[in-house]
Design a protein around this motif. Sequence first.
Motif, PDB file in Angstrom:
ATOM      1  N   UNK A   1       0.834  -1.204   0.000  1.00 54.30           N
ATOM      2  CA  UNK A   1       0.000   0.000   0.000  1.00 54.30           C
ATOM      3  C   UNK A   1       0.869   1.256   0.000  1.00 54.30           C
ATOM      4  N   UNK A   2       1.930   1.235   0.782  1.00 59.12           N
ATOM      5  CA  UNK A   2       2.811   2.412   0.820  1.00 59.12           C
ATOM      6  C   UNK A   2       3.575   2.584  -0.491  1.00 59.12           C
ATOM      7  N   UNK A   3       3.941   1.481  -1.132  1.00 56.89           N
ATOM      8  CA  UNK A   3       4.593   1.571  -2.442  1.00 56.89           C
ATOM      9  C   UNK A   3       3.617   2.158  -3.463  1.00 56.89           C
ATOM     10  N   UNK A   4       2.363   1.719  -3.417  1.00 58.88           N
ATOM     11  CA  UNK A   4       1.342   2.285  -4.307  1.00 58.88           C
ATOM     12  C   UNK A   4       1.104   3.753  -4.010  1.00 58.88           C
ATOM     13  N   UNK A   5       1.124   4.106  -2.719  1.00 56.96           N
ATOM     14  CA  UNK A   5       0.983   5.514  -2.336  1.00 56.96           C
ATOM     15  C   UNK A   5       2.064   6.357  -2.995  1.00 56.96           C
ATOM     16  N   UNK A   6       3.310   5.898  -2.881  1.00 49.82           N
ATOM     17  CA  UNK A   6       4.427   6.646  -3.444  1.00 49.82           C
ATOM     18  C   UNK A   6       4.309   6.761  -4.957  1.00 49.82           C
ATOM     19  N   UNK A   7       3.922   5.670  -5.605  1.00 44.75           N
ATOM     20  CA  UNK A   7       3.748   5.700  -7.064  1.00 44.75           C
ATOM     21  C   UNK A   7       2.634   6.651  -7.471  1.00 44.75           C
ATOM     22  N   UNK A   8       1.518   6.622  -6.734  1.00 47.02           N
ATOM     23  CA  UNK A   8       0.398   7.509  -7.062  1.00 47.02           C
ATOM     24  C   UNK A   8       0.785   8.971  -6.860  1.00 47.02           C
ATOM     25  N   UNK A   9       1.530   9.256  -5.807  1.00 48.60           N
ATOM     26  CA  UNK A   9       1.955  10.639  -5.579  1.00 48.60           C
ATOM     27  C   UNK A   9       2.903  11.100  -6.685  1.00 48.60           C
ATOM     28  N   UNK A  10       3.818  10.234  -7.096  1.00 42.12           N
ATOM     29  CA  UNK A  10       4.709  10.569  -8.211  1.00 42.12           C
ATOM     30  C   UNK A  10       3.925  10.750  -9.505  1.00 42.12           C
ATOM     31  N   UNK A  11       2.981   9.834  -9.746  1.00 45.27           N
ATOM     32  CA  UNK A  11       2.175   9.910 -10.973  1.00 45.27           C
ATOM     33  C   UNK A  11       1.325  11.174 -10.982  1.00 45.27           C
ATOM     34  N   UNK A  12       0.818  11.562  -9.821  1.00 40.15           N
ATOM     35  CA  UNK A  12       0.022  12.788  -9.746  1.00 40.15           C
ATOM     36  C   UNK A  12       0.827  13.995 -10.190  1.00 40.15           C
ATOM     37  N   UNK A  13       2.055  14.085  -9.716  1.00 35.49           N
ATOM     38  CA  UNK A  13       2.927  15.195 -10.122  1.00 35.49           C
ATOM     39  C   UNK A  13       3.240  15.161 -11.607  1.00 35.49           C
ATOM     40  N   UNK A  14       3.496  13.968 -12.136  1.00 36.25           N
ATOM     41  CA  UNK A  14       3.774  13.819 -13.574  1.00 36.25           C
ATOM     42  C   UNK A  14       2.552  14.198 -14.400  1.00 36.25           C
ATOM     43  N   UNK A  15       1.380  13.805 -13.918  1.00 33.73           N
ATOM     44  CA  UNK A  15       0.144  14.107 -14.626  1.00 33.73           C
ATOM     45  C   UNK A  15      -0.070  15.618 -14.709  1.00 33.73           C
ATOM     46  N   UNK A  16       0.168  16.300 -13.597  1.00 34.01           N
ATOM     47  CA  UNK A  16       0.017  17.764 -13.580  1.00 34.01           C
ATOM     48  C   UNK A  16       0.993  18.400 -14.558  1.00 34.01           C
ATOM     49  N   UNK A  17       2.236  17.939 -14.560  1.00 35.52           N
ATOM     50  CA  UNK A  17       3.241  18.468 -15.478  1.00 35.52           C
ATOM     51  C   UNK A  17       2.828  18.236 -16.936  1.00 35.52           C
ATOM     52  N   UNK A  18       2.352  17.039 -17.222  1.00 37.58           N
ATOM     53  CA  UNK A  18       1.918  16.723 -18.598  1.00 37.58           C
ATOM     54  C   UNK A  18       0.730  17.591 -19.000  1.00 37.58           C
ATOM     55  N   UNK A  19      -0.221  17.800 -18.083  1.00 34.52           N
ATOM     56  CA  UNK A  19      -1.374  18.658 -18.385  1.00 34.52           C
ATOM     57  C   UNK A  19      -0.917  20.070 -18.743  1.00 34.52           C
ATOM     58  N   UNK A  20       0.040  20.575 -17.996  1.00 31.14           N
ATOM     59  CA  UNK A  20       0.538  21.932 -18.266  1.00 31.14           C
ATOM     60  C   UNK A  20       1.191  22.001 -19.649  1.00 31.14           C
ATOM     61  N   UNK A  21       2.016  21.003 -19.956  1.00 29.57           N
ATOM     62  CA  UNK A  21       2.699  20.991 -21.250  1.00 29.57           C
ATOM     63  C   UNK A  21       1.705  20.897 -22.399  1.00 29.57           C
ATOM     64  N   UNK A  22       0.708  20.063 -22.254  1.00 28.19           N
ATOM     65  CA  UNK A  22      -0.303  19.925 -23.300  1.00 28.19           C
ATOM     66  C   UNK A  22      -1.077  21.221 -23.454  1.00 28.19           C
ATOM     67  N   UNK A  23      -1.417  21.844 -22.321  1.00 26.16           N
ATOM     68  CA  UNK A  23      -2.113  23.131 -22.370  1.00 26.16           C
ATOM     69  C   UNK A  23      -1.299  24.179 -23.098  1.00 26.16           C
ATOM     70  N   UNK A  24      -0.008  24.226 -22.840  1.00 25.20           N
ATOM     71  CA  UNK A  24       0.857  25.191 -23.521  1.00 25.20           C
ATOM     72  C   UNK A  24       0.935  24.894 -25.017  1.00 25.20           C
TER      73      UNK A  24
END
Length: 98
Positions: free
Chosen positions: A69-92
Motif C-alpha cells: 500500500x505504501x509503495x502504491x501511495x508513493x507511485x500515485x503521488x509521483x504519478x500525480x505530479x507527472x500528470x500535472x506536469x503533462x497537463x501543463x505541457x499539453x495546455x501550452x
Amino acid sequence: MGGYGISIDGEGIANLGDRLGSIADLLEEAATRTSDVAVYGFPSGTGERAMDGVLGDQELVRVEVCDRLRALRDLAQDAGGCFISAERQIGLLFRGTS
C-alpha cells in the motif's frame, strides 16, 4: 453510450496515494491494539501456541500488504505530479506557447 465518464487529475491521483497510505497506517494501528490484548482464553498452552501461529501468519501478510500500500501511495503521488506536469505541457502546446 451510457453517459458515464471518468475524470482524472493529478491532485486526485495524489489524493488516492494519500488514502492508500492512511489505510496502511490504520492496519498497523489495529494490529498494535490486537497484540496489546493477546489473551485468547484457551485452557492450555497448546491452544495459545496454535493461535500465536495463526496470528503470526496473519501478521506477515499484514506487513506485506502495508508495504505494498505504501509503495502504491508513493507511485500515485509521483504519478500525480507527472500528470500535472503533462497537463501543463499539453495546455501550452494547444495554446501555441510551448
